[in-house]
Design an enzyme around this catalytic site. Structure first.
Site, short mmCIF file in Angstrom:
data_model
loop_
_atom_site.label_atom_id
_atom_site.label_comp_id
_atom_site.label_asym_id
_atom_site.label_seq_id
_atom_site.Cartn_x
_atom_site.Cartn_y
_atom_site.Cartn_z
N SER A 63 -10.10 -3.91 -4.77
CA SER A 63 -10.06 -3.69 -6.21
C SER A 63 -11.46 -3.37 -6.74
O SER A 63 -12.08 -2.40 -6.30
CB SER A 63 -9.45 -4.90 -6.91
OG SER A 63 -9.14 -4.61 -8.26
N ASP A 86 -7.34 -0.64 -2.11
CA ASP A 86 -6.79 -0.33 -3.44
C ASP A 86 -7.86 -0.45 -4.52
O ASP A 86 -7.78 -1.30 -5.42
CB ASP A 86 -5.60 -1.23 -3.77
CG ASP A 86 -4.64 -0.54 -4.75
OD1 ASP A 86 -4.51 0.70 -4.67
OD2 ASP A 86 -4.02 -1.24 -5.57
N HIS A 165 -0.71 -4.33 -5.56
CA HIS A 165 -2.18 -4.28 -5.49
C HIS A 165 -2.70 -5.14 -4.33
O HIS A 165 -3.62 -4.74 -3.62
CB HIS A 165 -2.74 -4.77 -6.82
CG HIS A 165 -4.19 -4.51 -7.02
ND1 HIS A 165 -4.80 -3.32 -6.68
CD2 HIS A 165 -5.17 -5.31 -7.55
CE1 HIS A 165 -6.10 -3.38 -6.99
NE2 HIS A 165 -6.34 -4.58 -7.50
#
Length: 352
Positions: A63, A86, A165
């Site tokens: 992230s 991601d 996610h």
């Protein structure tokens, strides 16, 4: 998991105090650059004080952490590899390379995209590495519930919204022990992947997603996109892709579904569906399946069929031949059958 597979030094960066509150996302996004600078400083100390070169460093970030890894690479040149799991989209999509992860940040940058759906996806959509992997098309990961399915339960809603996610680092973790189960196919789109583009793997152009990812020897472009499907069970995300081709046996055209029964983990079997729109006797139809284990040698296999509509004429069909082709190396196993059976009755085929 990495320490179980390799003899390496593994350093974790805990910056939850600066990134863990979604209500302070803008501040957290800015903090990513500060964290990247701190990582770069640590790497510089390791290099100058202990002679540990950047060429041995692999930085992994999830992230916002993916962009922090990119910042570290910008400040400490020569890092061997950065893996972005991601990477966060908000405030980073369509921004200059200077403020996000990009291919110039390391000698090799690989990225896994698992949450790019619109409008609720939080992962960056566009490719930003040397190799960008989009498992399951980058959205709707198997095993994750629909994002708005828990609107009445706030605790469950958070887990639901983040499921896709978080799949990125779960896939990466499993890839450490199951390298072969995350083979990526170079395709222009997920639709072309599903239709069989790049199947079987073009020689020298496929590569593994996750820990053992590397630049394919026959890479034709400085950046390449790969697609694959994964399993949906939290205990096993790995998957192997096969093409199943069936030669029909019967007295009239067939419209319906054939099911092939193949072994699964734990010693059981699972049926996989191959659809025929309309196939004449002696004709062929095929489809692609994703299996939770790599198929070994088989002496026989079972199949059955079901019609689209009611079988009012009591027709019987069978498989004269079934070929199973591996996506990894293109090898084909052929099984031969005799006769026909009624719907939902198993037919046994033996190795031709």
């Amino acid at each position: 998991a990495i320490l179980e597979a390799e003899d390496v030094n593994c350093i974790g960066v805990d910056w939850r105090e600066g990134s863990g509150n979604i209500k302070m996302y803008v501040q957290a996004a800015n903090n990513a650059r500060l964290v990247g600078a701190e990582i770069a400083y640590l790497l510089q100390v390791l290099q100058t004080e202990y002679g540990y070169p950047a060429s041995k460093v692999h930085v992994i970030g999830h992230s916002l952490g993916a962009h922090a890894a990119g910042e570290a690479g910008k400040r400490h040149q020569g890092i061997r590899r950065i893996t972005g799991l991601d990477p966060a989209k908000q405030l980073f999509e369509d921004t200059p390379e200077e403020v996000r992860l990009d291919p110039s940040d390391a000698g090799f940058v690989d990225v896994i995209h698992t949450d790019i759906s619109f409008p609720l996806g939080v992962g960056i959509v566009k490719p930003i590495g040397h190799l960008d992997f989009y498992p399951n098309g980058g959205k709707n990961m198997p095993g994750c519930p629909p994002k708005l399915s828990d609107l009445g339960n706030m605790d469950a809603l958070v887990d639901t919204l983040t499921c896709n996610h978080f799949r990125a680092f779960l896939y990466y973790t499993e890839s450490i022990h199951r390298r072969e189960g995350f083979l990526g196919y170079p395709c222009d789109s997920y639709k072309s992947f599903l239709s069989g583009a790049s199947f079987p793997c073009p020689e020298g152009r496929c590569t593994f997603m996750g820990h053992y990812s590397q630049l394919p020897p026959a890479l034709k472009a400085p950046q390449q996109i790969f697609y694959l499907n994964t399993g949906g069970s939290i205990s096993s995300f790995s998957s192997w892709r096969y093409k199943v081709s069936i030669t029909l046996q019967g007295t009239r055209a067939f419209m319906g579904k054939f099911y092939v029964l193949l072994p699964t983990t734990g010693g059981g079997t699972q049926q996989f569906e191959i659809v025929s729109k309309k196939t004449a006797p002696g004709g062929n139809f095929s489809g692609f399946i994703d299996v939770g284990l790599e198929l070994g040698p088989m002496d026989n296999m079972d199949c059955k069929w079901a019609p689209v509509f009611l079988n009012i004429f009591r027709c019987q069909f069978g498989a004269q031949r079934i070929e199973i082709q591996s996506g990894k190396d293109g090898k084909v196993s052929a099984f031969c059958g005799n006769g026909t059976v009624q719907e939902n009755v198993l037919q046994k085929l033996i190795l031709c």
